[in-house]
Motif scaffolding. Structure first.
Motif, short mmCIF file in Angstrom:
data_model
loop_
_atom_site.label_atom_id
_atom_site.label_comp_id
_atom_site.label_asym_id
_atom_site.label_seq_id
_atom_site.Cartn_x
_atom_site.Cartn_y
_atom_site.Cartn_z
N GLN A 181 23.65 85.81 23.22
CA GLN A 181 23.48 85.85 21.69
C GLN A 181 23.98 84.39 21.14
O GLN A 181 23.40 83.75 20.55
N ALA A 182 25.27 83.83 21.83
CA ALA A 182 25.69 82.57 21.60
C ALA A 182 24.53 81.34 21.94
O ALA A 182 24.36 80.33 21.17
N LEU A 183 24.02 81.59 23.23
CA LEU A 183 22.87 80.64 23.57
C LEU A 183 21.91 80.58 22.29
O LEU A 183 21.20 79.48 22.10
N THR A 184 21.30 81.91 21.92
CA THR A 184 20.27 81.71 20.79
C THR A 184 20.78 80.87 19.79
O THR A 184 19.72 80.34 19.06
N ASP A 185 21.93 81.05 19.20
CA ASP A 185 22.50 80.26 18.10
C ASP A 185 22.58 78.79 18.42
O ASP A 185 22.45 77.93 17.76
N LEU A 186 23.00 78.70 19.77
CA LEU A 186 22.81 77.00 20.10
C LEU A 186 21.66 76.53 20.06
O LEU A 186 21.39 75.31 19.66
N LEU A 187 20.74 77.19 20.45
CA LEU A 187 19.37 76.55 20.53
C LEU A 187 18.77 76.54 19.13
O LEU A 187 18.03 75.67 18.90
N ALA A 188 19.12 77.36 18.36
CA ALA A 188 18.72 77.24 16.74
C ALA A 188 19.57 76.34 15.88
O ALA A 188 19.19 76.26 14.72
N GLY A 189 20.69 75.67 16.56
CA GLY A 189 21.54 74.81 15.95
C GLY A 189 22.44 75.18 15.01
O GLY A 189 23.03 74.68 14.16
N HIS A 190 22.81 76.79 15.10
CA HIS A 190 23.53 77.32 14.32
C HIS A 190 25.33 76.89 14.81
O HIS A 190 26.26 77.09 14.09
N ILE A 191 25.24 76.70 16.02
CA ILE A 191 26.58 76.16 16.77
C ILE A 191 26.20 74.68 17.43
O ILE A 191 25.09 74.55 17.63
N ASP A 192 27.24 74.09 17.90
CA ASP A 192 26.90 72.77 18.62
C ASP A 192 27.23 72.70 20.03
O ASP A 192 26.59 71.76 20.74
N LEU A 193 28.15 73.50 20.49
CA LEU A 193 28.67 73.53 21.95
C LEU A 193 28.95 74.95 22.39
O LEU A 193 29.22 75.79 21.82
N MET A 194 28.72 74.93 23.82
CA MET A 194 29.17 76.20 24.67
C MET A 194 29.84 75.56 25.98
O MET A 194 29.57 74.68 26.51
N PHE A 195 30.80 76.42 26.21
CA PHE A 195 31.47 76.32 27.47
C PHE A 195 30.80 77.51 28.16
O PHE A 195 31.24 78.68 28.40
N ALA A 196 29.80 77.35 28.82
CA ALA A 196 28.68 78.59 29.15
C ALA A 196 28.54 78.76 30.76
O ALA A 196 28.46 77.64 31.70
N PRO A 197 28.39 79.99 31.17
CA PRO A 197 27.86 80.22 32.42
C PRO A 197 26.57 79.54 32.92
O PRO A 197 25.65 79.40 32.07
N ALA A 198 26.52 78.94 34.06
CA ALA A 198 25.23 78.22 34.30
C ALA A 198 24.02 78.95 34.43
O ALA A 198 23.07 78.48 33.84
N GLN A 199 24.09 80.10 34.92
CA GLN A 199 23.19 81.11 34.97
C GLN A 199 22.50 81.37 33.58
O GLN A 199 21.34 81.76 33.52
N THR A 200 23.47 81.31 32.52
CA THR A 200 22.79 81.42 31.07
C THR A 200 22.14 80.56 30.52
O THR A 200 20.83 80.55 29.65
N VAL A 201 22.47 79.08 30.98
CA VAL A 201 21.94 77.83 30.05
C VAL A 201 20.94 76.97 31.11
O VAL A 201 20.55 76.12 30.71
N MET A 202 21.10 77.04 32.40
CA MET A 202 20.30 76.13 33.13
C MET A 202 19.00 75.97 32.88
O MET A 202 18.43 74.87 32.84
N PRO A 203 18.22 77.34 32.60
CA PRO A 203 16.78 76.93 32.20
C PRO A 203 16.59 76.11 31.30
O PRO A 203 15.71 75.26 31.28
N GLN A 204 17.56 76.33 30.11
CA GLN A 204 17.21 75.39 28.80
C GLN A 204 17.73 73.88 29.37
O GLN A 204 17.44 73.13 28.57
N ILE A 205 18.79 73.61 30.01
CA ILE A 205 19.09 72.14 30.29
C ILE A 205 18.07 71.67 31.20
O ILE A 205 17.59 70.43 31.04
N GLU A 206 17.53 72.33 31.99
CA GLU A 206 16.40 71.69 32.94
C GLU A 206 15.09 71.54 32.12
O GLU A 206 14.31 70.37 32.12
N SER A 207 15.01 71.93 31.05
CA SER A 207 13.63 71.89 30.24
C SER A 207 14.23 70.97 29.01
O SER A 207 13.22 70.43 28.42
N GLY A 208 15.16 70.48 28.93
CA GLY A 208 15.65 69.56 27.86
C GLY A 208 15.97 69.87 26.60
O GLY A 208 16.24 69.12 25.79
N LYS A 209 16.02 71.15 26.55
CA LYS A 209 16.33 71.79 25.14
C LYS A 209 17.85 71.53 24.81
O LYS A 209 18.44 71.73 23.84
#
Length: 315
Positions: A181-209
């Motif tokens: 849920q936090a990732l959804t808001d990070l992608l939408a710009g509602h929050i700025d930062l996460m200390f996130a499990p890699a398996q949660t955010v790696m696809p978005q990092i690799e895509s440049g989002k």
């Protein structure tokens, strides 16, 4: 004579109970196993157990049913497992927030699945591309950087608190029911930062989002070897990992716990599982239930010290 008879009966009962327990482990499992994930779908715990469960099910010839029961930073799902029958058929996919110093006595640690660094992950909107620029911006704009977590007391929360403490900055914590849920808001710009499990955010990092500024471990992990550590990036002494592991209710028979541990460790040793975990940014763990228990004591001691010294709200 009466005392001798009593001791004999106690010994006989002990032998019978041990035999029954051993037999239960020999035939385990004889019915489907339920694994409670105390967070919503899409987070680190959910992603990992769904990777491991199908192969475990194949070996056991029994279904492994995954049930998401989010709420209260993992406490709701954890309590559900703690109150279940201690027979190995209801397990918890736990993490830092779900299993703490306060409730660890309610569980038997079974298997550490992963203890991996998180990724300091930024939305591109602020044009912050390094740990040093993040700290500089936070010092110039105290409390304006919003970071999301999977809830108070979670690793994604405490990793941020440790970062803020060592950097002497103020960050605004925004808790969610899960990192998905936090990732959804990070992608939408509602929050700025996460200390996130890699398996949660790696696809978005690799895509440049999203941007990966650093990883939180003391040294670079095998899974994230191309991403520098926070310490390398300018914040000396920083180190934090997020772990995920399986738990059974307290007093689950040790032979059953050992059998689950051995099966899960075998599954995780398979090359295709290791590869899949590493591709998702998770370092596969290994070890016995006793080694998992020792790991938990050290980890919980570290975070308890941070919480006390910084008066961190975890409820």
């Amino acid at each position: 004579m009466k005392q001798l008879l009593t001791r004999s009966l106690v010994l006989l009962c002990s032998v019978i109970l041990s035999t029954m327990t051993a037999n239960a482990a020999d035939v385990y499992p004889v019915k489907p196993i339920k694994v409670i994930v105390p967070f919503p779908p899409g987070g680190g715990a959910d992603t990992l157990i769904r990777l491991i469960a199908p192969l475990t099910s194949d070996l056991w010839k029994q279904s492994v049913v995954i049930e998401n029961r989010p709420g209260a930073s993992g406490a709701i799902g954890a309590e559900l497992v703690a109150q279940s029958t201690a027979d190995g058929y209801t397990l918890l996919m736990g993490s830092t927030a779900a299993v703490t110093e306060k409730n660890i006595h309610q569980f038997s640690p079974v298997a550490l699945i992963s203890a991996s660094p998180y990724i300091v992950t930024m939305s591109p909107a602020l044009n912050i591309t390094s740990v040093r620029s993040l700290i500089a911006y936070a010092k110039a704009n105290p409390g304006k950087i919003r970071y999301g977590s999977s809830g108070p007391g979670s690793a994604s929360h405490l990793a941020g608190e440790l970062f803020a403490s060592l950097a002497n900055i103020s960050l605004l914590h925004v808790p969610y029911k899960g990192t998905g849920q936090a990732l959804t808001d990070l992608l939408a710009g509602h929050i700025d930062l996460m200390f996130a499990p890699a398996q949660t955010v790696m696809p978005q990092i690799e895509s440049g989002k999203l941007l990966a500024l650093a990883q939180t471990g003391a040294k670079r992990s095998e899974a994230l070897s191309n991403i520098p550590t926070v310490a390398e990036s300018g914040l000396s002494g920083y180190s934090a990992v997020g772990w995920f592991g399986l738990f059974a209710p307290a007093n689950t028979p040790k032979p059953v716990i050992q059998k689950i541990n051995q099966t899960v460790m075998f599954v995780m040793s398979q090359e295709k599982v290791r590869k899949a975990m590493l591709e998702r940014g998770s370092d596969p763990a290994s070890g016995s239930p006793e080694e998992f228990s020792a790991f938990l004591r050290l980890d919980q001691s570290k975070w308890a010290k941070l919480i006390k010294e910084n008066k961190v709200a975890v409820q």
